[in-house]
Enzyme design. Structure first.
Site, PDB file in Angstrom:
ATOM      1  N   SER A  94       0.830  -1.199   0.000  1.00 52.73           N
ATOM      2  CA  SER A  94       0.000   0.000   0.000  1.00 52.73           C
ATOM      3  C   SER A  94       0.868   1.255   0.000  1.00 52.73           C
ATOM      4  CB  SER A  94      -0.889  -0.005   1.238  1.00 52.73           C
ATOM      5  OG  SER A  94      -1.608   1.198   1.309  1.00 52.73           O
TER       6      SER A  94
ATOM      7  N   ASN B  38      10.606   7.925   3.598  1.00 56.03           N
ATOM      8  CA  ASN B  38       9.466   8.723   3.187  1.00 56.03           C
ATOM      9  C   ASN B  38       8.671   9.155   4.406  1.00 56.03           C
ATOM     10  OD1 ASN B  38       6.515   7.598   3.372  1.00 56.03           O
ATOM     11  ND2 ASN B  38       7.832   5.814   3.053  1.00 56.03           N
TER      12      ASN B  38
ATOM     13  N   ASN C  41      -4.324  -0.474   8.630  1.00 57.42           N
ATOM     14  CA  ASN C  41      -3.017   0.128   8.873  1.00 57.42           C
ATOM     15  C   ASN C  41      -2.967   0.657  10.297  1.00 57.42           C
ATOM     16  OD1 ASN C  41      -0.671   1.594   8.899  1.00 57.42           O
ATOM     17  ND2 ASN C  41      -1.203   2.935   7.195  1.00 57.42           N
TER      18      ASN C  41
ATOM     19  N   CYS D 158       1.600   3.274  10.429  1.00 52.05           N
ATOM     20  CA  CYS D 158       2.289   4.339   9.724  1.00 52.05           C
ATOM     21  C   CYS D 158       3.127   5.156  10.706  1.00 52.05           C
ATOM     22  CB  CYS D 158       1.309   5.257   9.005  1.00 52.05           C
ATOM     23  SG  CYS D 158       2.176   6.627   8.208  1.00 52.05           S
TER      24      CYS D 158
ATOM     25  N   ASN E 228       5.820  -2.876   7.982  1.00 50.74           N
ATOM     26  CA  ASN E 228       5.771  -1.521   7.461  1.00 50.74           C
ATOM     27  C   ASN E 228       7.196  -0.963   7.541  1.00 50.74           C
ATOM     28  OD1 ASN E 228       4.921   1.127   6.750  1.00 50.74           O
ATOM     29  ND2 ASN E 228       2.934   0.739   7.695  1.00 50.74           N
TER      30      ASN E 228
ATOM     31  N   GLY F 279      12.876  -0.259   1.052  1.00 58.97           N
ATOM     32  CA  GLY F 279      13.842  -0.627   0.022  1.00 58.97           C
ATOM     33  C   GLY F 279      14.737  -1.776   0.462  1.00 58.97           C
TER      34      GLY F 279
ATOM     35  N   GLY G 128       7.067  -3.019  -2.678  1.00 58.10           N
ATOM     36  CA  GLY G 128       6.836  -1.596  -2.460  1.00 58.10           C
ATOM     37  C   GLY G 128       7.744  -0.703  -3.265  1.00 58.10           C
TER      38      GLY G 128
END
Lengths: 314, 286
Positions: free
Chosen positions: A31, A79, A137, A140, A202, A227, A275
């Site tokens: 997501s 991010n 979720n 985050c 996550n 990553g 992702g």
């Protein structure tokens, strides 16, 4: 995979099942890295995917965090987008009609700013026949409310999961954060509260500094690291979670190719999410599906399910 | 928009630190519009992990290798070596492979006008060449090109060959007029009150161009640079503050998808800098 190569024997089966949801292969986007599907439709047929997972959705539209929001790091990126999204109403009106044309299941990732919002979102998503499953979720790292506060405390996590469970008749996947001391405690808490599947991990909270300016490289100061850099951490955590719960686990973290995906499957993940690799190569996921098929052929595997959880520990 | 592996035709240093790379790009002559950009994947490894955005300087045809084959199409990018990605790009040669995603973004909205003024700052010149090539068909085109010193002044003669009148200015006076490109723009706006303005360059220059154009009620389109991960509107990492943005009611526009070209009134100029120019890393931007 070379498409011109002669096909020897039977096509290996790549289908897997998660919480009653049959996926034609175990590959789906993570997501927030795949928009609402439309962004990547020019590059391949989205029906090649096991499932489509949409950008995290909330009851009301969310503008997201100040900029800069992303920074490249060694083999990864940080991010802090801040869950920018169009809100559930616009999603239903403008994004759903596009997704309806695909046969592959649509999994909607969602979050709330409060328990009430989580509950309301669960009700709204339950009413949508196009939504095959929901991904909750609670992980985050980049927003104060809604995300990680529910994801780092087993009691708070159990509370939100059982609330959502009461309002949700679709398969419920809960996405966990790695930013805890022991992820298995969180996994067991959400399993007990009614999660049908667990997705982990996550992003890892991180920070990067511009040494010339002596300032943080993200306006939010910290962000989520994703990553290839995080893959070994993700594989370890998926392995631990698989050992400690009975519900299926979806592995995610730094997958760029079929071999990376296989690491997760071998330690017991039933499916994988891709992702950051989507940003690097818009065709990363179909490439991974083809690579999994190749692996099965060369390893003499008839069905990918034989690979899942096949880790040999001597 | 497509993604493909391709090879480099040439990679030449134009001026110290500035390079011009020509890349085979089938289909680009018909599809690439002025103001669009490409995402280039440099190498197949993990460093750098993300692609780098580059504005399209121009597209064109090369003669085929032998008779009977169609001409080869290419795309040209100009880039300044500023970070790890462009440093790797600099070292590539003819025949080396890169992966190209594009053409991306919206491009300029070309409205016919009798007087059209292009304002370029340094590497910000890039998207203006294809624009000039189109605009000379409908009216008079002037290019105001600015830089810190003569090394920052690129490809001006190519604009002249299109029939564009060019005005060069440098901060140190090493080429053209000494002073800021916006000083030249002020004079031109006074002389040509009905002109349409198109600009690309560093944020302080764009802001000054915006202020001048608002004062003269001249329509302005700007092409923005931003660091981005995907280039297709998925990561939401390259957003800029849109008009009406406030902390209480934030409003963001996606540079890669809704831009990179914006009408100046779409943007919240007072707040653009913090989010955009201070991108925090001395890295490549579209």
């Amino acid at each position: 995979m070379n498409e011109n190569a002669p096909v020897c024997g039977r096509k290996p089966g790549l289908a897997v099942e998660i919480a009653g949801l049959r996926l034609k292969n175990p590959v789906m986007p993570a997501s927030g890295t795949f928009g609402y599907g439309q962004e990547y439709a020019p590059f391949f047929d989205l029906d090649e995917l096991g499932a489509i997972v949409t950008k995290g959705l909330s009851l009301h539209p969310k503008a997201g965090n100040p900029t800069p929001r992303i920074a490249e790091t060694t083999s990864g990126m940080l991010n802090a987008i801040g869950l920018q999204n169009v809100g559930v109403d616009v999603f239903i009106r403008e994004k759903m009609p596009f997704l309806r044309q695909f046969r592959t299941p649509v999994i909607v990732n969602f979050f709330g700013n409060s328990l009430e919002e989580y509950g309301e979102m669960a009700r709204r998503l339950s009413d949508l026949p196009e939504v095959a499953a929901a991904e909750l979720n609670i992980s985050c790292p980049n927003v104060k409310k809604g995300g990680i506060v529910f994801g780092t405390d087993p009691l708070a996590a159990a509370e939100v999961v059982s609330l959502v469970r009461r309002h949700m008749d679709k398969p419920l996947i809960v996405k966990l954060t790695p930013n805890v001391t022991d992820i298995t405690i969180m996994a067991r808490a959400v399993e007990e509260a009614g999660a049908d599947a667990i997705c982990c991990i996550n992003t890892l909270t991180g920070m990067a500094v511009d040494v010339r300016r002596r300032s943080p490289r993200l306006a939010n100061l910290t962000g989520g690291l994703s990553g290839p850099a995080i893959r070994p951490v993700a594989v370890r955590m998926v392995y631990q979670v698989v050992q400690s719960v009975k519900v299926p686990v979806i592995g995610v973290g730094g997958i760029t190719c079929a071999e990376d995906a296989l690491e997760f499957l071998i330690v017991g993940a039933r499916a994988v999410q891709v992702g950051t690799a989507n940003f690097v190569d818009p065709r990363a996921m179909p490439g991974i599906v083809a690579g999994l098929e190749d692996y099965c052929r060369t390893q003499g595997v008839d069905d990918i399910n034989e690979v899942i959880g096949s880790l040999r520990v001597s | 928009m497509q993604n493909f592996h391709t090879s480099i035709i040439s990679n030449l240093e134009l001026s110290p630190g500035y390079f011009r790379m020509r890349i085979l790009a089938p289909g680009f002559v018909a599809t690439a519009k002025p103001g669009q950009f490409v995402m280039v994947r440099i190498g197949n490894g993990l460093e750098p992990l993300l692609r780098r955005p580059f504005g399209i300087f121009r597209t064109g045809f090369l003669p085929a290798d032998c008779q009977g084959l169609p001409d080869k199409e290419y795309v040209e990018i100009l880039y300044k070596v500023v970070g790890s990605g462009t440093a790797l790009l600099r070292d590539l040669h003819r025949g080396d492979r890169v992966e190209l995603l594009g053409p991306l973004g919206n491009g300029f909205d070309m409205q016919p006008a009798a007087e059209q003024i292009l304002v370029g700052g340094g590497i910000g010149l890039v998207p203006l060449y294809m624009l000039a090539r189109q605009l000379v068909k409908t009216g008079r085109v002037r290019l105001l090109m600015g830089g810190r010193c003569r090394d920052d002044i690129l490809a001006v003669t190519e604009f002249e060959r299109l029939g564009v009148a060019t005005y060069v200015s440098t901060d140190d006076g090493s080429l053209g007029e000494e002073g800021l490109v916006t000083d030249v723009l002020r004079r031109k706006l006074e002389k040509f009150p009905g002109a349409a303005i198109y600009a690309c360059g560093p944020m302080p220059m764009l802001r000054a161009v915006h202020d001048l154009c608002s004062a003269h009620r001249a329509p302005l389109q700007v092409s923005l640079e931003a660091f981005m991960a995907c280039g297709v509107g998925a990561c939401l990492g390259c957003v800029v503050k849109g008009a009406g943005h406030s902390e209480a009611d934030p409003h963001y526009l996606c540079t890669c998808k809704e831009g990179p070209v914006f009408r100046s009134e779409q943007l919240e100029w007072d707040k653009l800098e913090a989010g955009h120019e201070d991108c925090g890393c001395e890295e490549e931007r579209a």
